[in-house]
Design an enzyme around this catalytic site. Structure first.
Site, PDB file in Angstrom:
ATOM      1  N   ARG A  45     -12.491  -6.298 -36.161  1.00 24.96           N
ATOM      2  CA  ARG A  45     -12.908  -6.822 -37.454  1.00 24.96           C
ATOM      3  C   ARG A  45     -12.894  -8.348 -37.341  1.00 24.96           C
ATOM      4  NH1 ARG A  45      -9.212  -2.663 -38.387  1.00 24.96           N
ATOM      5  NH2 ARG A  45     -10.018  -0.906 -39.608  1.00 24.96           N
ATOM      6  N   LYS A  70      -5.530  -3.427 -40.015  1.00 30.80           N
ATOM      7  CA  LYS A  70      -5.569  -2.705 -41.281  1.00 30.80           C
ATOM      8  C   LYS A  70      -4.547  -1.569 -41.245  1.00 30.80           C
ATOM      9  CE  LYS A  70      -9.043  -0.873 -44.472  1.00 30.80           C
ATOM     10  NZ  LYS A  70     -10.481  -0.519 -44.610  1.00 30.80           N
ATOM     11  N   HIS A 176     -19.862  -7.921 -39.333  1.00 38.01           N
ATOM     12  CA  HIS A 176     -19.139  -6.639 -39.244  1.00 38.01           C
ATOM     13  C   HIS A 176     -20.036  -5.546 -38.651  1.00 38.01           C
ATOM     14  CE1 HIS A 176     -15.667  -4.161 -40.202  1.00 38.01           C
ATOM     15  NE2 HIS A 176     -16.482  -3.234 -40.676  1.00 38.01           N
ATOM     16  N   ARG A 179     -19.208  -4.493 -35.161  1.00 36.58           N
ATOM     17  CA  ARG A 179     -18.139  -3.483 -34.999  1.00 36.58           C
ATOM     18  C   ARG A 179     -18.737  -2.082 -35.128  1.00 36.58           C
ATOM     19  NH1 ARG A 179     -12.547  -2.017 -35.863  1.00 36.58           N
ATOM     20  NH2 ARG A 179     -12.331  -0.461 -37.510  1.00 36.58           N
ATOM     21  N   HIS A 202      -8.826   3.539 -36.496  1.00 31.75           N
ATOM     22  CA  HIS A 202      -8.989   4.393 -37.677  1.00 31.75           C
ATOM     23  C   HIS A 202      -7.812   5.357 -37.789  1.00 31.75           C
ATOM     24  CE1 HIS A 202     -13.646   3.855 -37.806  1.00 31.75           C
ATOM     25  NE2 HIS A 202     -12.999   2.859 -38.387  1.00 31.75           N
ATOM     26  N   TYR A 211     -20.037   7.805 -37.587  1.00 37.21           N
ATOM     27  CA  TYR A 211     -20.979   7.282 -36.585  1.00 37.21           C
ATOM     28  C   TYR A 211     -21.786   8.382 -35.916  1.00 37.21           C
ATOM     29  CZ  TYR A 211     -18.382   3.010 -37.331  1.00 37.21           C
ATOM     30  OH  TYR A 211     -17.801   1.917 -37.929  1.00 37.21           O
TER      31      TYR A 211
END
Length: 231
Positions: A45, A70, A176, A179, A202, A211
Site C-alpha cells: 500500500r 493494516k 493503489h 497493488r 489479507h 482478483y
C-alpha cells in the site's frame, strides 16, 4: 436485535495490463519511480511504502518487511531483484543525507509506540531512518529534537497521475492500482491464491479471491458475434 448489517456492494478493482504498468513506470523518474516500482513489485500500500525504514530492507533474502500494516500486523513481501541496484544507490544518498543532518545536530527519525524512551539512541541510527525521507526536518512533538519524517504520499500520487496521463491510459487508476495489478498479474502467472493472500496481508481469503473475478479464463471461449459473417 432487529438491526441488520448493511451488505456492501463489492466492486471489481481496476487492473492495469503489464504493458500499461511498464509504460507508466517508464515515464517516472527519481525516488517516486522507485516507490512505484516497489509498490508494484511487492504489492505494498502507499502508506506502507513511504513508511519503510532502512532496517526493513533485506537484500540478501530479497525481502521487504512491512511493519504494522493494516490490522497492526507485520508481513514479509517480495523485493524484486531488478530493483536491488537502484535501491542500493538510493540508500547511499539517504545515508549521506543522514550524515549531513547529524553534523547539524539533527539526524533523528520519529519512533513508533514511544520506543524512543526504551531505545534512546535508536532514532538517530541509520537502521531507523526512512527509506524515502522528507525533504525537510520538523520538530518532533514527543521530544525537543528536529526529526526527518518520511515523504508525503501526495508527492507519489501526483507523479504517478502525471505518468499515467503521459502514457495515455484512460482507465480510472491511481497508485493503489499497482497493488491490485501485482495481485492480478501473480494470479495470471499461476501463483497460488494463498501465497498472494500472504504477500498482500489479507486477513480473509475471500478478500484475495476478488482478483479471480478480474480476468476470468476465457481462453477457450469465443464470442458468438465472432461466429457471424458480418462485414
Amino acid at each position: 436485535e432487529k438491526f441488520q448489517k448493511i451488505k456492501r456492494h463489492q466492486t471489481v478493482p481496476v487492473i492495469m495490463s503489464t504493458r500499461e504498468v511498464q509504460s507508466s513506470l517508464e515515464r517516472m523518474k527519481g525516488s517516486t519511480k522507485l516507490m512505484a516500482q516497489i509498490i508494484y513489485g511487492g504489492g505494498l500500500r502507499i502508506s506502507e511504502c513511504v513508511s519503510l525504514r532502512i532496517k526493513d530492507i533485506d537484500f540478501d533474502n530479497r525481502a521487504i518487511t512491512v511493519r504494522e500494516a493494516k490490522g497492526k500486523k507485520d508481513r514479509v513481501t517480495l523485493l524484486p531483484e531488478t530493483l536491488i541496484p537502484s535501491l542500493r544507490n538510493h540508500l547511499v544518498k539517504v545515508v549521506e543525507l543522514h550524515k549531513t543532518d547529524t553534523l547539524r545536530g539533527n539526524g533523528y527519525a520519529p519512533m513508533p509506540n514511544a520506543l524512543y524512551k526504551k531505545y534512546p539512541s535508536a532514532s538517530s541510527s541509520i537502521a531507523w531512518q526512512f527509506v524515502f525521507p522528507s525533504s525537510v526536518v520538523r520538530p518532533w512533538r514527543d521530544t525537543t529534537q528536529q526529526a526527518r519524517w518520511h515523504c508525503s504520499p501526495s508527492t507519489l500520487r501526483r507523479a504517478f497521475k502525471q505518468a499515467v496521463k503521459e502514457a495515455k491510459i484512460y482507465k480510472h487508476v491511481g497508485i493503489h492500482t499497482l497493488r491490485h495489478s501485482f495481485a492480478s498479474h501473480l494470479l495470471e502467472a499461476g501463483t497460488d491464491i494463498r501465497t498472494i493472500q500472504t504477500l498482500l496481508g489479507h486477513k480473509h481469503l475471500q478478500t484475495t479471491m476478488i482478483y479471480t473475478h478480474v480476468k476470468p479464463d476465457y481462453k477457450n471461449v469465443s464470442s458468438p458475434l465472432d461466429r457471424l459473417s458480418i462485414d
